[in-house]
Design a protein around this motif. Structure first.
Motif, mmCIF file in Angstrom:
data_model
loop_
_atom_site.group_PDB
_atom_site.id
_atom_site.type_symbol
_atom_site.label_atom_id
_atom_site.label_comp_id
_atom_site.label_asym_id
_atom_site.label_seq_id
_atom_site.Cartn_x
_atom_site.Cartn_y
_atom_site.Cartn_z
ATOM 1 N N VAL A 227 0.843 -1.208 0.000
ATOM 2 C CA VAL A 227 0.000 0.000 0.000
ATOM 3 C C VAL A 227 0.873 1.252 0.000
ATOM 4 N N LEU A 228 1.879 1.268 0.870
ATOM 5 C CA LEU A 228 2.773 2.432 0.941
ATOM 6 C C LEU A 228 3.555 2.609 -0.349
ATOM 7 N N ALA A 229 4.071 1.501 -0.892
ATOM 8 C CA ALA A 229 4.833 1.579 -2.138
ATOM 9 C C ALA A 229 3.964 2.145 -3.260
ATOM 10 N N ASN A 230 2.711 1.729 -3.316
ATOM 11 C CA ASN A 230 1.796 2.238 -4.350
ATOM 12 C C ASN A 230 1.526 3.729 -4.172
ATOM 13 N N GLU A 231 1.413 4.169 -2.924
ATOM 14 C CA GLU A 231 1.207 5.604 -2.659
ATOM 15 C C GLU A 231 2.384 6.409 -3.199
ATOM 16 N N ILE A 232 3.591 5.897 -2.986
ATOM 17 C CA ILE A 232 4.784 6.596 -3.462
ATOM 18 C C ILE A 232 4.800 6.641 -4.984
ATOM 19 N N LEU A 233 4.483 5.512 -5.622
ATOM 20 C CA LEU A 233 4.554 5.435 -7.080
ATOM 21 C C LEU A 233 3.466 6.261 -7.756
ATOM 22 N N GLU A 234 2.378 6.529 -7.055
ATOM 23 C CA GLU A 234 1.355 7.427 -7.605
ATOM 24 C C GLU A 234 1.903 8.837 -7.742
ATOM 25 N N VAL A 235 2.813 9.196 -6.844
ATOM 26 C CA VAL A 235 3.431 10.527 -6.877
ATOM 27 C C VAL A 235 4.643 10.531 -7.796
ATOM 28 N N ASP A 236 5.443 9.454 -7.701
ATOM 29 C CA ASP A 236 6.692 9.345 -8.462
ATOM 30 C C ASP A 236 6.792 7.929 -9.031
ATOM 31 N N GLY A 237 6.375 7.770 -10.268
ATOM 32 C CA GLY A 237 6.305 6.451 -10.889
ATOM 33 C C GLY A 237 7.642 5.757 -11.049
ATOM 34 N N GLN A 238 8.739 6.477 -10.924
ATOM 35 C CA GLN A 238 10.076 5.892 -11.067
ATOM 36 C C GLN A 238 10.840 5.897 -9.734
ATOM 37 N N ASN A 239 10.117 6.001 -8.641
ATOM 38 C CA ASN A 239 10.776 6.051 -7.333
ATOM 39 C C ASN A 239 11.451 4.708 -7.035
ATOM 40 N N VAL A 240 12.780 4.724 -6.896
ATOM 41 C CA VAL A 240 13.519 3.465 -6.762
ATOM 42 C C VAL A 240 13.259 2.787 -5.421
ATOM 43 N N GLU A 241 13.025 3.559 -4.375
ATOM 44 C CA GLU A 241 12.729 2.956 -3.073
ATOM 45 C C GLU A 241 11.435 2.145 -3.137
ATOM 46 N N ALA A 242 10.422 2.733 -3.770
ATOM 47 C CA ALA A 242 9.130 2.044 -3.863
ATOM 48 C C ALA A 242 9.229 0.807 -4.749
ATOM 49 N N LEU A 243 9.950 0.902 -5.857
ATOM 50 C CA LEU A 243 10.133 -0.252 -6.733
ATOM 51 C C LEU A 243 10.917 -1.354 -6.025
ATOM 52 N N TYR A 244 11.907 -0.943 -5.239
ATOM 53 C CA TYR A 244 12.698 -1.904 -4.455
ATOM 54 C C TYR A 244 11.814 -2.634 -3.446
ATOM 55 N N VAL A 245 10.930 -1.877 -2.780
ATOM 56 C CA VAL A 245 10.007 -2.479 -1.810
ATOM 57 C C VAL A 245 9.084 -3.484 -2.500
ATOM 58 N N ARG A 246 8.578 -3.128 -3.662
ATOM 59 C CA ARG A 246 7.735 -4.069 -4.408
ATOM 60 C C ARG A 246 8.512 -5.346 -4.732
ATOM 61 N N GLY A 247 9.773 -5.178 -5.145
ATOM 62 C CA GLY A 247 10.615 -6.340 -5.430
ATOM 63 C C GLY A 247 10.826 -7.209 -4.207
ATOM 64 N N LEU A 248 11.060 -6.564 -3.048
ATOM 65 C CA LEU A 248 11.244 -7.316 -1.804
ATOM 66 C C LEU A 248 9.992 -8.112 -1.452
ATOM 67 N N CYS A 249 8.828 -7.489 -1.619
ATOM 68 C CA CYS A 249 7.575 -8.194 -1.319
ATOM 69 C C CYS A 249 7.466 -9.472 -2.139
ATOM 70 N N LEU A 250 7.792 -9.367 -3.414
ATOM 71 C CA LEU A 250 7.726 -10.546 -4.284
ATOM 72 C C LEU A 250 8.789 -11.571 -3.896
ATOM 73 N N TYR A 251 9.987 -11.098 -3.639
ATOM 74 C CA TYR A 251 11.106 -11.986 -3.283
ATOM 75 C C TYR A 251 10.807 -12.764 -2.010
ATOM 76 N N TYR A 252 10.288 -12.056 -0.991
ATOM 77 C CA TYR A 252 10.022 -12.717 0.287
ATOM 78 C C TYR A 252 8.736 -13.542 0.276
ATOM 79 N N GLN A 253 7.975 -13.444 -0.815
ATOM 80 C CA GLN A 253 6.800 -14.303 -0.967
ATOM 81 C C GLN A 253 7.025 -15.370 -2.031
ATOM 82 N N ASP A 254 8.324 -15.647 -2.269
ATOM 83 C CA ASP A 254 8.751 -16.753 -3.135
ATOM 84 C C ASP A 254 8.275 -16.585 -4.578
ATOM 85 N N GLN A 255 8.296 -15.339 -5.062
ATOM 86 C CA GLN A 255 7.986 -15.059 -6.464
ATOM 87 C C GLN A 255 9.233 -14.480 -7.119
#
Length: 494
Positions: free
Chosen positions: A184-212
């Motif tokens: 939810v937080l990562a999406n809020e950031i990307l709505e403001v800044d679609g290329q925000n690397v912190e938010a994209l990194y967080v999305r990647g971590l979510c997938l990585y830690y959920q075995d995707q």
């Protein structure tokens, strides 16, 4: 250029009108229109500090903090005594999470008006925010992500739109396994800044830690294209690749039935990233299966337990551990696991497994006739006869007449159990009922069983020197005859 009696040029007069129009729009909360009017005023009169101050205020309202900060600074450069410029700049810096520059700006404003209540309040707020930043950084350094997440949450109460605070809080939520909140937080950031690397990194971590892993790789690669020096993303990408590669090598060894090699590779894999609990839960379960194949039952149970600790909702390790408990005759533990499995998934097959486990538990609480006879459950008819002959002779009460009373009682009970065991295991129907647990359902009792009659019928009633080094002799009722034998039959053992 013509000026009026008040010393204003025509452009400055029009600029004043545009500023007034902007104020009307501002009061009506039409901030973009207000910004447009203020911009027209600035074009006509670019050296008026208040116009920049007004446009800064309107830009703050639509969360354009960087642009508002430029206006506030421009206003201050035009008029260093323009206090509203400092207040606007402080507001922007606070919302952007730039606390040290904010504190410097407050100090400059207080030099102009030391008693300004707004700036004094901002100073107190700024000190509190600096302390929260320090605590958050310390918590992150110590891997106390709960502490850091708390500090970022408190900071966002003052700077609700600060992307850096949101990004760090989102990362901590991932590390605390609160993936939905982090997304939810990562999406809020990307709505403001679609290329925000912190938010994209967080999305990647979510997938990585959920075995995707595959989807995580792509996001980490995107982050590294945008920011090649993003160290955390590079480390996560490296771990994800190494983890997936090592796990697949383990799976390949398992498929080739090289179970020890598979277990060794799974061990290497779980050491790569202890924080990846979802993948590690699967790795421990895989290693448990390998250990089960290697007949390392204790190691299998330990691995299943670790897998469950990491992911309590993961069904497979419960099934594997229950099977291992059952195979090692830890029936009560098996029942506990099958009860848990049946609650997690009400499939008929699991309910059947629970029923069978309960039956095995009840069977284990009976006398174990195979163990009493020193036999395995696959013993043949001939092996059962030989075992009875051996064990009955060894534990016959007459053979222990010289022992203590306590030992005599133990041997007598054991002799009776041996007789019971033989009477059941030597009868095909009784043996089937015993093996399948039907004797429990039918309530079969051996309370009236007489082991002495069985012994007589098995060995015969007369003639000396028969086979096992023993002889029979009749007695008138005394002279060493065992009291449990009918007719005063006693036995002499050589």
């Amino acid at each position: 250029m013509e000026v009026d009696s008040e010393g204003l040029t025509d452009d400055e007069k029009v600029a004043t009108l545009k500023k007034d129009e902007g104020n009307v729009e501002y009061v009506a909360k039409r901030y973009r229109e207000a910004i447009s009017r203020y911009s027209e005023a600035i074009t006509l009169h670019p050296t008026c500090a208040s116009y920049y101050g007004n446009r800064a205020a309107a830009r703050v309202m639509i969360k354009k903090y960087a642009e508002a900060l430029e206006d506030a600074r421009e206003a201050i450069s035009i008029d260093k005594s323009f206090l509203k410029g400092y207040i606007r700049a402080v507001k922007c810096l606070m919302m952007m999470g730039q606390i040290e520059p904010m504190m410097n700006m407050i100090e400059r404003g207080l030099e102009i008006d030391p008693k300004n209540k707004q700036l004094q309040a901002d100073m107190r707020t700024g000190k509190g925010m600096l302390d929260l930043e320090r605590q958050g950084a310390d918590g992150y350094q110590r891997a106390d992500y709960r502490k850091t997440e708390f500090c970022m949450r408190k900071l966002l109460e003052f700077a609700a739109d600060c992307l850096s605070y949101k990004g760090l809080r989102a990362e901590c939520l991932v590390l605390l396994k609160k993936y939905a909140d982090a997304q939810v937080l990562a999406n809020e950031i990307l709505e403001v800044d679609g290329q925000n690397v912190e938010a994209l990194y967080v999305r990647g971590l979510c997938l990585y830690y959920q075995d995707q892993a595959e989807r995580a790789y792509k996001l980490f690669q995107q982050v590294l294209r945008l920011s090649p020096d993003f160290k955390k993303a590079r480390e996560a990408y490296k771990n994800a690749k190494q983890l997936e590669t090592t796990k697949e090598k383990g799976n390949e060894a398992f498929r080739k039935a090289d179970y020890q090699a598979a277990c060794d590779l799974y061990t290497q894999a779980v050491e790569i990233d202890p924080l990846n609990t979802s993948t590690n839960a699967k790795l421990y379960c895989n290693r448990a299966t390998g250990n089960f194949k290697l007949k390392k039952h204790d190691d299998c149970i330990a691995d299943c337990t670790k897998s469950i600790e990491l992911d309590p909702a993961f069904l497979k390790p419960y099934l594997r551990r229950a099977k291992c408990y059952n195979d090692t005759e830890q029936y009560q533990e098996a029942v506990y696991d099958y009860e848990k499995i049946s609650k997690m998934d009400r499939a008929p097959e699991y309910r059947h497994m629970l029923k069978q486990a309960k039956l095995e538990l009840k069977k284990s609480q009976r006398k174990d006739y195979y163990k009493i006879m020193g036999l395995t459950k696959t013993a043949t008819e001939d092996e059962i006869k030989k075992a009875y002959k051996r064990e009955a002779m060894k534990h016959h009460p007459d053979r222990h007449g010289a022992d203590t009373e306590e030992v005599q009682k133990q041997e007598e009970l054991l002799f009776k159990d041996i007789g019971e065991a033989y009477s059941v295991l030597s009868d095909a129907q009784k043996k089937h009922n015993y093996d399948t647990g039907k004797d429990l359902e039918e309530g079969v009792s051996m309370a009236d069983f007489d082991p002495n009659l069985l012994f007589q019928s098995f060995f015969g009633g007369g003639g000396g020197g028969g086979g096992g080094g023993y002889s029979f002799r009749q007695s008138s009722g005394g002279g060493g005859a065992h009291q449990g034998f009918p007719g005063g039959v006693s036995f002499s053992f050589g």
